[in-house]
Design a protein around this motif. Structure first.
Motif, PDB file in Angstrom:
ATOM      1  N   ILE A   1     -43.415 -53.737  66.668  1.00  0.00           N
ATOM      2  CA  ILE A   1     -41.999 -54.342  66.680  1.00  0.00           C
ATOM      3  C   ILE A   1     -40.922 -53.334  66.057  1.00  0.00           C
ATOM      4  N   VAL A   2     -41.489 -52.726  64.816  1.00  0.00           N
ATOM      5  CA  VAL A   2     -40.523 -51.762  64.061  1.00  0.00           C
ATOM      6  C   VAL A   2     -40.439 -50.460  64.917  1.00  0.00           C
ATOM      7  N   LEU A   3     -41.531 -50.039  65.504  1.00  0.00           N
ATOM      8  CA  LEU A   3     -41.346 -48.788  66.339  1.00  0.00           C
ATOM      9  C   LEU A   3     -40.212 -48.914  67.456  1.00  0.00           C
ATOM     10  N   ASP A   4     -40.562 -50.134  68.271  1.00  0.00           N
ATOM     11  CA  ASP A   4     -39.638 -50.442  69.485  1.00  0.00           C
ATOM     12  C   ASP A   4     -38.364 -50.690  68.980  1.00  0.00           C
ATOM     13  N   ALA A   5     -37.878 -51.162  67.882  1.00  0.00           N
ATOM     14  CA  ALA A   5     -36.631 -51.118  67.424  1.00  0.00           C
ATOM     15  C   ALA A   5     -36.037 -49.902  67.046  1.00  0.00           C
ATOM     16  N   TYR A   6     -36.599 -48.984  66.649  1.00  0.00           N
ATOM     17  CA  TYR A   6     -36.302 -47.492  66.205  1.00  0.00           C
ATOM     18  C   TYR A   6     -36.180 -46.681  67.435  1.00  0.00           C
ATOM     19  N   GLU A   7     -36.950 -46.980  68.424  1.00  0.00           N
ATOM     20  CA  GLU A   7     -36.824 -46.395  69.814  1.00  0.00           C
ATOM     21  C   GLU A   7     -35.789 -46.662  70.299  1.00  0.00           C
ATOM     22  N   ALA A   8     -35.268 -48.099  70.333  1.00  0.00           N
ATOM     23  CA  ALA A   8     -34.249 -48.582  70.945  1.00  0.00           C
ATOM     24  C   ALA A   8     -33.078 -48.225  70.446  1.00  0.00           C
ATOM     25  N   PHE A   9     -32.848 -48.266  69.319  1.00  0.00           N
ATOM     26  CA  PHE A   9     -31.731 -47.499  68.331  1.00  0.00           C
ATOM     27  C   PHE A   9     -31.744 -46.096  68.653  1.00  0.00           C
ATOM     28  N   ALA A  10     -32.635 -45.247  68.798  1.00  0.00           N
ATOM     29  CA  ALA A  10     -32.352 -43.919  69.207  1.00  0.00           C
ATOM     30  C   ALA A  10     -32.008 -43.573  70.563  1.00  0.00           C
ATOM     31  N   ARG A  11     -32.338 -44.566  71.575  1.00  0.00           N
ATOM     32  CA  ARG A  11     -31.794 -44.526  72.779  1.00  0.00           C
ATOM     33  C   ARG A  11     -30.400 -45.025  73.246  1.00  0.00           C
ATOM     34  N   GLY A  12     -29.875 -45.675  72.186  1.00  0.00           N
ATOM     35  CA  GLY A  12     -28.566 -46.284  72.166  1.00  0.00           C
ATOM     36  C   GLY A  12     -28.681 -47.741  72.476  1.00  0.00           C
ATOM     37  N   ASP A  13     -29.838 -48.396  72.488  1.00  0.00           N
ATOM     38  CA  ASP A  13     -30.111 -49.844  73.167  1.00  0.00           C
ATOM     39  C   ASP A  13     -29.895 -50.597  72.025  1.00  0.00           C
ATOM     40  N   ILE A  14     -28.690 -51.013  71.562  1.00  0.00           N
ATOM     41  CA  ILE A  14     -28.645 -51.562  70.039  1.00  0.00           C
ATOM     42  C   ILE A  14     -29.101 -52.895  70.421  1.00  0.00           C
ATOM     43  N   ASP A  15     -28.760 -53.689  71.498  1.00  0.00           N
ATOM     44  CA  ASP A  15     -29.215 -54.943  71.898  1.00  0.00           C
ATOM     45  C   ASP A  15     -30.790 -55.312  71.539  1.00  0.00           C
ATOM     46  N   ALA A  16     -31.426 -54.266  72.023  1.00  0.00           N
ATOM     47  CA  ALA A  16     -32.748 -54.296  72.036  1.00  0.00           C
ATOM     48  C   ALA A  16     -33.398 -54.063  70.565  1.00  0.00           C
ATOM     49  N   SER A  17     -32.562 -53.172  69.869  1.00  0.00           N
ATOM     50  CA  SER A  17     -32.981 -52.695  68.494  1.00  0.00           C
ATOM     51  C   SER A  17     -32.965 -54.097  67.607  1.00  0.00           C
ATOM     52  N   VAL A  18     -32.321 -55.064  67.860  1.00  0.00           N
ATOM     53  CA  VAL A  18     -31.969 -56.101  67.068  1.00  0.00           C
ATOM     54  C   VAL A  18     -32.658 -57.336  67.441  1.00  0.00           C
ATOM     55  N   THR A  19     -33.427 -57.292  68.545  1.00  0.00           N
ATOM     56  CA  THR A  19     -34.038 -58.408  69.161  1.00  0.00           C
ATOM     57  C   THR A  19     -34.926 -59.201  68.594  1.00  0.00           C
ATOM     58  N   TYR A  20     -35.459 -58.529  67.477  1.00  0.00           N
ATOM     59  CA  TYR A  20     -36.526 -59.383  66.652  1.00  0.00           C
ATOM     60  C   TYR A  20     -36.006 -59.784  65.151  1.00  0.00           C
ATOM     61  N   LEU A  21     -34.764 -59.443  64.979  1.00  0.00           N
ATOM     62  CA  LEU A  21     -34.489 -59.768  63.753  1.00  0.00           C
ATOM     63  C   LEU A  21     -34.228 -61.343  63.667  1.00  0.00           C
ATOM     64  N   HIS A  22     -34.320 -61.879  62.596  1.00  0.00           N
ATOM     65  CA  HIS A  22     -34.235 -63.156  62.225  1.00  0.00           C
ATOM     66  C   HIS A  22     -32.811 -63.720  62.553  1.00  0.00           C
ATOM     67  N   PRO A  23     -32.736 -64.973  63.050  1.00  0.00           N
ATOM     68  CA  PRO A  23     -31.142 -65.536  63.401  1.00  0.00           C
ATOM     69  C   PRO A  23     -30.406 -65.417  62.039  1.00  0.00           C
ATOM     70  N   GLN A  24     -31.048 -65.533  60.849  1.00  0.00           N
ATOM     71  CA  GLN A  24     -30.281 -65.419  59.510  1.00  0.00           C
ATOM     72  C   GLN A  24     -30.277 -64.132  58.820  1.00  0.00           C
ATOM     73  N   VAL A  25     -30.717 -62.984  59.395  1.00  0.00           N
ATOM     74  CA  VAL A  25     -31.001 -61.857  58.640  1.00  0.00           C
ATOM     75  C   VAL A  25     -29.791 -61.304  57.917  1.00  0.00           C
ATOM     76  N   GLU A  26     -30.069 -61.009  56.761  1.00  0.00           N
ATOM     77  CA  GLU A  26     -29.096 -60.284  55.777  1.00  0.00           C
ATOM     78  C   GLU A  26     -29.230 -58.830  55.726  1.00  0.00           C
ATOM     79  N   TRP A  27     -28.373 -58.210  56.398  1.00  0.00           N
ATOM     80  CA  TRP A  27     -28.448 -56.544  56.292  1.00  0.00           C
ATOM     81  C   TRP A  27     -27.452 -55.894  55.487  1.00  0.00           C
ATOM     82  N   GLU A  28     -28.118 -55.093  54.439  1.00  0.00           N
ATOM     83  CA  GLU A  28     -27.020 -54.529  53.302  1.00  0.00           C
ATOM     84  C   GLU A  28     -27.185 -52.899  53.440  1.00  0.00           C
TER      85      GLU A  28
END
Length: 70
Positions: free
Chosen positions: A17-44
């Motif tokens: 999951i983490v590798l998929d998120a990083y790969e999605a971010f690297a190719r500019g697919d932001i929606d895919a990069s946040v797919t697995y984040l919890h609905p109440q994620v807090e990002w700081e």
């Protein structure tokens, strides 16, 4: 000094999951990069970073990541 780090196992579902998120971010697919984040994620990010601060929820994180790639 001993290095106790271990290689990440890409067959581990959590690692995949983490590798998929990083790969999605690297190719500019932001929606895919946040797919697995919890609905109440807090990002700081440190306030010293451009647009640093706290984000809540995947949509807010996606907006931040899009800005970071601009």
């Amino acid at each position: 000094m001993q290095d106790d780090r271990q290689e990440a196992d890409p067959s581990d579902p959590d690692v995949a999951i983490v590798l998929d998120a990083y790969e999605a971010f690297a190719r500019g697919d932001i929606d895919a990069s946040v797919t697995y984040l919890h609905p109440q994620v807090e990002w700081e990010e440190p306030v010293e970073f451009p647009n640093g601060g706290r984000r809540q929820g995947p949509d807010a994180v996606a907006a931040y990541l899009r800005g970071a790639r601009a």
